[in-house]
Design a protein around this motif. Structure first.
Motif, PDB file in Angstrom:
ATOM      1  N   HIS A 130       8.401  -7.220  27.351  1.00  0.00           N
ATOM      2  CA  HIS A 130       7.997  -6.441  26.227  1.00  0.00           C
ATOM      3  C   HIS A 130       8.027  -6.993  24.852  1.00  0.00           C
ATOM      4  N   SER A 131       7.199  -6.408  23.774  1.00  0.00           N
ATOM      5  CA  SER A 131       7.343  -6.806  22.563  1.00  0.00           C
ATOM      6  C   SER A 131       8.742  -6.595  21.870  1.00  0.00           C
TER       7      SER A 131
ATOM      8  N   GLU B 221       9.472  -5.709  19.052  1.00  0.00           N
ATOM      9  CA  GLU B 221       9.334  -4.723  18.033  1.00  0.00           C
ATOM     10  C   GLU B 221       8.954  -3.174  18.918  1.00  0.00           C
ATOM     11  N   THR B 222       9.519  -2.106  18.333  1.00  0.00           N
ATOM     12  CA  THR B 222       9.013  -0.823  19.022  1.00  0.00           C
ATOM     13  C   THR B 222       8.252  -0.107  18.005  1.00  0.00           C
TER      14      THR B 222
ATOM     15  N   TYR C 234       7.285   0.466  23.411  1.00  0.00           N
ATOM     16  CA  TYR C 234       7.176  -1.065  22.987  1.00  0.00           C
ATOM     17  C   TYR C 234       5.455  -1.009  22.375  1.00  0.00           C
TER      18      TYR C 234
ATOM     19  N   ILE D 271       3.547  -4.513  26.513  1.00  0.00           N
ATOM     20  CA  ILE D 271       4.504  -4.909  27.810  1.00  0.00           C
ATOM     21  C   ILE D 271       3.784  -5.879  28.574  1.00  0.00           C
TER      22      ILE D 271
ATOM     23  N   GLN E  53       4.408   2.653  30.289  1.00  0.00           N
ATOM     24  CA  GLN E  53       5.749   2.984  29.997  1.00  0.00           C
ATOM     25  C   GLN E  53       6.341   4.389  30.267  1.00  0.00           C
TER      26      GLN E  53
END
Length: 178
Positions: free
Chosen positions: A85-86, A88-89, A109, A112, A139
């Protein structure tokens, strides 16, 4: 196949962890996929909401989710897991067929990578990002397989609102407005 009842917030099955599917080619998996497809199509037609569903939402503790995105073929994912996943969120609006009267902002995220099997048993990997809000959607559904609800990802209690208030204030600027 029948339209199944969707378990609602408070039902204990929604908090249980789903079991891996041993044989994605088994007839009972095909039947489950059809039930999921029919159920989410029914909810979309009757409420205007519903792009995906997880097997635990109809009381089946198997690791199966189904996406029904506009203009695309129905997409069942067996034994899906997020493998990357990235860093950052982001904060996004979320809701659930298991508590459709409640909307909230959650942390997700932006992208993903998901590993899953199709109903023939073949393993695949897919990268999901912001297009079609696919990362957020996957997600949400994979969380269901682990007994996690969108409410568990709530960013701030002050973002919690009724469906009516969400539609009045926020729907046009969310994925639900498309």
């Amino acid at each position: 196949m029948p339209i199944r009842d969707i378990l609602q917030l408070g039902h204990p099955v929604l908090r249980q962890v789903a079991q891996p599917v041993a044989d994605p080619t088994a007839p009972e998996v095909a039947s489950l996929v059809m039930d999921l497809a029919d159920t989410v199509a029914h909810w979309r037609a009757t409420t205007g909401y519903g792009r995906a569903i997880a097997a635990p939402q109809i009381g089946v503790l198997q690791r199966v989710i189904l996406l029904r995105l506009p203009g695309r073929p129905v997409w069942p994912l067996v034994n899906p897991s997020i493998i990357d996943h990235s860093p950052e969120t982001m904060v996004v609006w979320d809701a659930c067929l298991s508590f459709l009267s409640i909307f909230m902002q959650v942390v997700r995220y932006p992208w993903i990578r998901v590993r899953y099997q199709d109903v023939q048993g073949t393993w695949h990997e897919t990268h999901a990002g912001l297009e079609d809000d696919l990362a957020e959607l996957l997600q949400h559904e994979i969380d269901h397989l682990d007994g996690i609800l969108a409410l568990d990802r709530l960013t701030d209690i002050n973002t919690l609102c009724s469906r009516e208030e969400f539609e009045r204030q926020f729907k046009a600027d969310s994925p639900y407005g498309r």
